[in-house]
Write a protein that holds these residues in place. Sequence first.
Motif, PDB file in Angstrom:
ATOM      1  N   MET A 272       3.419  11.029   7.930  1.00  0.00           N
ATOM      2  CA  MET A 272       1.984  10.216   8.141  1.00  0.00           C
ATOM      3  C   MET A 272       1.989   9.371   9.420  1.00  0.00           C
ATOM      4  SD  MET A 272       0.278  10.291   5.323  1.00  0.00           S
ATOM      5  CE  MET A 272      -1.662   9.746   5.925  1.00  0.00           C
TER       6      MET A 272
ATOM      7  N   ALA B 105      -0.375  14.434   8.934  1.00  0.00           N
ATOM      8  CA  ALA B 105      -1.261  13.760   9.239  1.00  0.00           C
ATOM      9  C   ALA B 105      -1.897  14.480  10.302  1.00  0.00           C
ATOM     10  CB  ALA B 105      -1.084  12.046   9.581  1.00  0.00           C
TER      11      ALA B 105
ATOM     12  N   GLU C  41      -3.371  12.927  12.915  1.00  0.00           N
ATOM     13  CA  GLU C  41      -3.199  11.983  14.284  1.00  0.00           C
ATOM     14  C   GLU C  41      -1.573  13.055  15.143  1.00  0.00           C
ATOM     15  OE1 GLU C  41      -3.792  10.991  11.702  1.00  0.00           O
ATOM     16  OE2 GLU C  41      -3.875   8.933  11.912  1.00  0.00           O
TER      17      GLU C  41
ATOM     18  N   GLN D 175      -6.206  14.777   6.952  1.00  0.00           N
ATOM     19  CA  GLN D 175      -7.502  13.729   7.437  1.00  0.00           C
ATOM     20  C   GLN D 175      -6.087  12.355   7.536  1.00  0.00           C
ATOM     21  OE1 GLN D 175      -9.134  14.888  10.257  1.00  0.00           O
ATOM     22  NE2 GLN D 175      -8.404  16.596   9.391  1.00  0.00           N
ATOM     23  N   ASN D 176      -6.570  11.780   6.421  1.00  0.00           N
ATOM     24  CA  ASN D 176      -5.463  10.812   5.480  1.00  0.00           C
ATOM     25  C   ASN D 176      -4.696  11.060   4.458  1.00  0.00           C
ATOM     26  OD1 ASN D 176      -7.343  10.819   3.752  1.00  0.00           O
ATOM     27  ND2 ASN D 176      -8.913  10.892   4.585  1.00  0.00           N
TER      28      ASN D 176
ATOM     29  N   ASP E 132      -5.508   9.601   1.156  1.00  0.00           N
ATOM     30  CA  ASP E 132      -6.177   9.862  -0.032  1.00  0.00           C
ATOM     31  C   ASP E 132      -5.828  11.899  -0.335  1.00  0.00           C
ATOM     32  OD1 ASP E 132      -7.102   8.221  -0.836  1.00  0.00           O
ATOM     33  OD2 ASP E 132      -8.498   8.317   0.782  1.00  0.00           O
TER      34      ASP E 132
ATOM     35  N   THR F  47       6.703   7.039   5.873  1.00  0.00           N
ATOM     36  CA  THR F  47       5.291   6.211   6.655  1.00  0.00           C
ATOM     37  C   THR F  47       5.950   5.118   6.543  1.00  0.00           C
ATOM     38  OG1 THR F  47       3.389   5.588   5.885  1.00  0.00           O
ATOM     39  CG2 THR F  47       4.680   5.788   4.457  1.00  0.00           C
TER      40      THR F  47
ATOM     41  N   GLU G 241       0.940   2.190   2.746  1.00  0.00           N
ATOM     42  CA  GLU G 241       0.785   3.799   1.799  1.00  0.00           C
ATOM     43  C   GLU G 241       2.183   4.162   1.503  1.00  0.00           C
ATOM     44  OE1 GLU G 241      -1.430   5.755   5.938  1.00  0.00           O
ATOM     45  OE2 GLU G 241       0.856   6.026   5.622  1.00  0.00           O
TER      46      GLU G 241
END
Length: 491
Positions: A238, A271, A273, A371-372, A374, A393, A398
Amino acid sequence: MAIETINPADGTLVKTFPALTTEAVQQRLALAAEAFASFRRVPLAHRALCMRKLASTLEEEVEDLAALITLEMGKPILAAKAEIVKCAAVCRYYAEHAALILAPEVVQTERNHSYIKWEPLGPILAVMPWNFPFWQVFRFLAPALMAGNVGLLKPAQNVPQCSLAIESLVRRAGFPRGTFQTLLIEVPQVEAVLNDRRVVAVTVTGSEQAGRAIGAQAGWLIKKSVMELGGSDPFIVMASADLELAVTTAVKARTVANGQSCIAAKRFIVAAEIYDEFERRFVDGMEMLRVGDPMRESTDVGPLATVKILEGVEAQVKAAVAAGARVLTGGERLHGKGNYFEPTILTNVPRTAPVFYEEIFGPVAMLFRVQNIDEAIALANDTPFGLGASAWTRDPAEQQRLIAEMECGTVFLNAMVASDPQLPFGGIKRSGHGRELSAAGMREFLNAKTVVIADQGPAEPEPDRKPIVIYEPADRDPDDRTDPYAAYRNR
Ligand SMILES: O=CCCCC(=O)O
């Protein structure tokens, strides 16, 4: 497949072993039953002495034993040495902790006196693979022998010398004859061994196919089984993760045992990002690995264990590409001698590619963008397997979600999944059932005998029945090495 040592680094046939005859197998089963009858009464302190001797012999002979591993299945020599050292650690763990794990547990009931007495079951068949040819046997044998069970090993066909070496080590450590025997037999002979009334339980580490066949038979026979089967572990990264550490660990986690480990990370879920940066560094990391002669200390990735495994990995990659996957690096076998496959990263693997839901037993990673959290958890759980999961993470929320929602037997946060003698090891879903290692693993093959003594007993308490000491870990001096269960011995 014949029982033979073939060096996977160059394809040389080193040695062939004949399978045991039916009569020879019968003799070994008789010996196991005979050994169990007396071994179960050998004092725990003596078993612990032998187990410690076993640990030191492993350490003394580490060079030769590691070379045998590398010769038979191609693991880089430094990893092979680490495997032997870990075997010594599991022996010491159980030598040290068996008294605690096996101590009777007093249960407060309205009865006069009730407790659980842990008893060994008998000869246990261990069907073991080749990827950790010492470790996977030792994580079974150390708790089994400390508990007073005896072991019968059916090793994979390609690691006969490792398996015979283990039998010799156990014997030389002082364990009585017959407490641990290697059965060099063909796969079709396993059925008769498990059918034999003297064999009381079975543990399998291996493929789903082996687990299904043996598990079905054990179920029909109503014999206890533990199954440690395949895995397609996720490795989730993440945005808040330590990217550098995550990438270096990702490379290691995918290529442990040349990519042939059930708990190797296989699906990398990153993730959005940080995805591009992770992908760039992951490709660099995989390309920097030194692939070659596993006997060299500088080698990171050696050959796959057999030609069949090499062909299987190649076919999986080809089918993935045909279904739309893209090769970021690698993707090919190395031509020439030996079963070498390039460290490989696949991206854009669609759900329609068979490999999406399969285990890949080679140095091939599948990389996904999410994307996230979930989406990361949903993708990670979208697998028939449920062995381990590694997630990276620093976000506490999370972390809590990953611990709670990952469908698997083991979750490691900010570290790669690894087994540890002190912790239970095993999976859910099609990765199997039951646990190895720790107290949980030892108790899989014990009878939890419930004892209730309702009467008052003799007027004068029998000296060996009292006092009942309930072990209170908090009260115990951590440096106290005396046996807290002395009162229970020979009850
Ligand atoms: O294939 C399974 C490998 C397990 C390795 C370990 O126990 O560390």
